[in-house]
Write an enzyme that holds these catalytic residues in place. Structure first.
Site, PDB file in Angstrom:
ATOM      1  N   ASP A  98       0.971  -1.151   0.068  1.00  0.00           N
ATOM      2  CA  ASP A  98       0.069  -0.064  -0.030  1.00  0.00           C
ATOM      3  C   ASP A  98       1.172   1.286  -0.073  1.00  0.00           C
ATOM      4  OD1 ASP A  98       0.910  -0.447   2.801  1.00  0.00           O
ATOM      5  OD2 ASP A  98      -0.838   0.415   3.535  1.00  0.00           O
TER       6      ASP A  98
ATOM      7  N   ASP B 170       6.923   1.313   1.469  1.00  0.00           N
ATOM      8  CA  ASP B 170       6.706   0.404   0.699  1.00  0.00           C
ATOM      9  C   ASP B 170       7.491   0.618  -0.689  1.00  0.00           C
ATOM     10  OD1 ASP B 170       3.457  -0.627   1.557  1.00  0.00           O
ATOM     11  OD2 ASP B 170       4.084   1.240   2.214  1.00  0.00           O
TER      12      ASP B 170
ATOM     13  N   VAL C  32       2.969  -6.365   3.043  1.00  0.00           N
ATOM     14  CA  VAL C  32       3.309  -5.485   3.709  1.00  0.00           C
ATOM     15  C   VAL C  32       2.183  -4.182   4.137  1.00  0.00           C
ATOM     16  CG1 VAL C  32       5.794  -5.840   3.112  1.00  0.00           C
ATOM     17  CG2 VAL C  32       4.359  -3.979   1.829  1.00  0.00           C
TER      18      VAL C  32
ATOM     19  N   GLN D 214       9.895 -13.247  25.240  1.00  0.00           N
ATOM     20  CA  GLN D 214       9.279 -14.321  25.988  1.00  0.00           C
ATOM     21  C   GLN D 214       9.491 -15.750  25.024  1.00  0.00           C
ATOM     22  OE1 GLN D 214       5.481 -13.069  26.645  1.00  0.00           O
ATOM     23  NE2 GLN D 214       5.947 -12.275  28.594  1.00  0.00           N
TER      24      GLN D 214
ATOM     25  N   HIS E 254      10.020  -0.062   7.734  1.00  0.00           N
ATOM     26  CA  HIS E 254       9.285  -1.149   8.216  1.00  0.00           C
ATOM     27  C   HIS E 254       9.049  -2.310   7.118  1.00  0.00           C
ATOM     28  CE1 HIS E 254       7.749   0.860  11.882  1.00  0.00           C
ATOM     29  NE2 HIS E 254       7.451   1.699  11.046  1.00  0.00           N
ATOM     30  N   ASP E 255       8.464  -1.828   5.884  1.00  0.00           N
ATOM     31  CA  ASP E 255       8.365  -2.731   5.058  1.00  0.00           C
ATOM     32  C   ASP E 255       9.362  -3.344   4.283  1.00  0.00           C
ATOM     33  OD1 ASP E 255       5.605  -2.087   5.345  1.00  0.00           O
ATOM     34  OD2 ASP E 255       5.116  -1.065   3.875  1.00  0.00           O
TER      35      ASP E 255
END
Length: 340
Positions: free
Chosen positions: A11, A16, A130, A248, A268-269
């Site tokens: 997107d 992206d 993504v 964890q 991020h992507d």
């Protein structure tokens, strides 16, 4: 080395766009298709941005326009205020700073392309998702057998301990929780790169300048997009926020208090593509039973990753979840590809 066949569901969006450029420049990736979805902006804008990147890269990768709306969540009044994102003053902007696209999308809808392409394949296609998972969820509803045709699905989404769209949820899962749940409940082999991992693969302002100095058109554009992301964090003064990241998985237990510097920004992507190129960019990957909250309350769209009971109570492992990443390696990969 045989390149991996990859479909990128996205997107665009600045991160992206960098993911697209990284995929197109890497010798390890054979980008066979790009599908667009409602997310960072409405589909007409995300599709135009995808086309701009393909045109800028002088690529022949086909682009397929995807779902205009989430599956159901924005039909419920008040559940998703501000969605779909028509326009917003954020790190993305409405349109990428690239020439207006003169190329066009394929006639086939993204969902039908995914069904047809995957069903005709030999099970050797990787999917990097993504954005919101609407396209893939709809494809699974049309033809559940595609779950057995995807070699691996790499998802940028969710947060084990982090959130950015609400107090509990990351944007991609928040924007279409039902789609995320459909995908999580499928038998597709999944690797999830949540905010816990992507926020640790940041580019500093200094590295951003070094990227621009590589001098290639791709490096200059990517640097400009990264700088805009950094500038947006400065405006919002993200350095005032602390994030507790709990580990964890396996034998690791404890909590790390991590303060994000507002002179750096995550891409991020692009981490999803980087992982497909070199899995070592993720430094902690743990088996988990993953579910998505679709109740519509305060935790709507939250990713719930259970690492403990997969061993103690034998809850089924439904995905591998990344909890950390190697920022240095990620940066080196971007420089190597975009600096060619």
């Amino acid at each position: 080395m045989i390149p991996k066949k990859v479909i990128l569901d996205c997107d665009p969006g600045s991160d992206d766009a960098i993911a697209m450029m990284l995929a197109m420049k890497s010798d390890a990736i054979d980008l066979i298709g790009v599908t667009t979805v409602n997310g960072n902006r409405i589909v007409p804008k995300t599709t135009e941005n995808a086309l701009r990147v393909v045109q800028f890269m002088k690529s022949s990768v086909p682009v397929y326009r995807g779902c205009e709306e989430p599956i159901i969540c924005n039909e419920i009044p008040g559940r998703k205020p501000g969605l779909p994102r028509v326009t917003l003053n954020d790190c993305h902007g409405d349109f990428l700073p690239l020439p207006e696209a003169e190329i066009r999308t394929e006639k086939e809808h993204a969902v039908f392309y995914l069904v047809k392409k995957l069903m005709e394949s030999e099970g050797d296609i990787y999917v990097a998702a993504v954005g919101p998972l609407t396209n893939l969820a709809m494809a699974l509803r049309i033809e559940p057998k595609i779950a057995g045709k995807i070699k691996q699905l790499v998802i940028m989404g969710g947060g084990h301990c982090g959130a950015n769209a609400s107090p509990a949820a990351e944007f991609n899962f928040y924007a279409d929780p039902e789609a995320a749940k459909i995908v999580m409940d499928s038998a597709i082999p999944k690797v999830i790169l949540p905010l816990d991992a992507t926020w640790r693969a940041c580019l500093s302002e200094e590295k951003c300048k070094e990227l621009a100095q590589l001098g290639t058109p791709e490096a200059k554009v990517a640097a400009a997009l990264v700088q805009k992301r950094i500038d947006n964090l400065k405006v919002n003064d993200v350095s005032e926020h602390n994030y507790v990241l709990r580990h964890q998985a396996g034998t690791v237990a404890g909590a790390i208090l991590y303060r994000y510097d507002n002179h750096m920004a995550p891409i991020h992507d692009a981490l999803a593509i980087a992982y497909l190129i070199n899995e070592n960019v993720v430094t902690e990957l743990a088996d988990a039973n993953v579910d998505i909250d679709i109740a519509g309350g305060l935790c709507d769209g939250r990713m719930v990753a259970d690492f403990h009971n997969t061993k103690k109570c034998k809850a089924p492992v439904t995905a591998k979840v990344a909890l950390n990443s190697d920022a240095g390696l990620f940066t080196d990969m971007l420089f190597a590809a975009l600096g060619k």
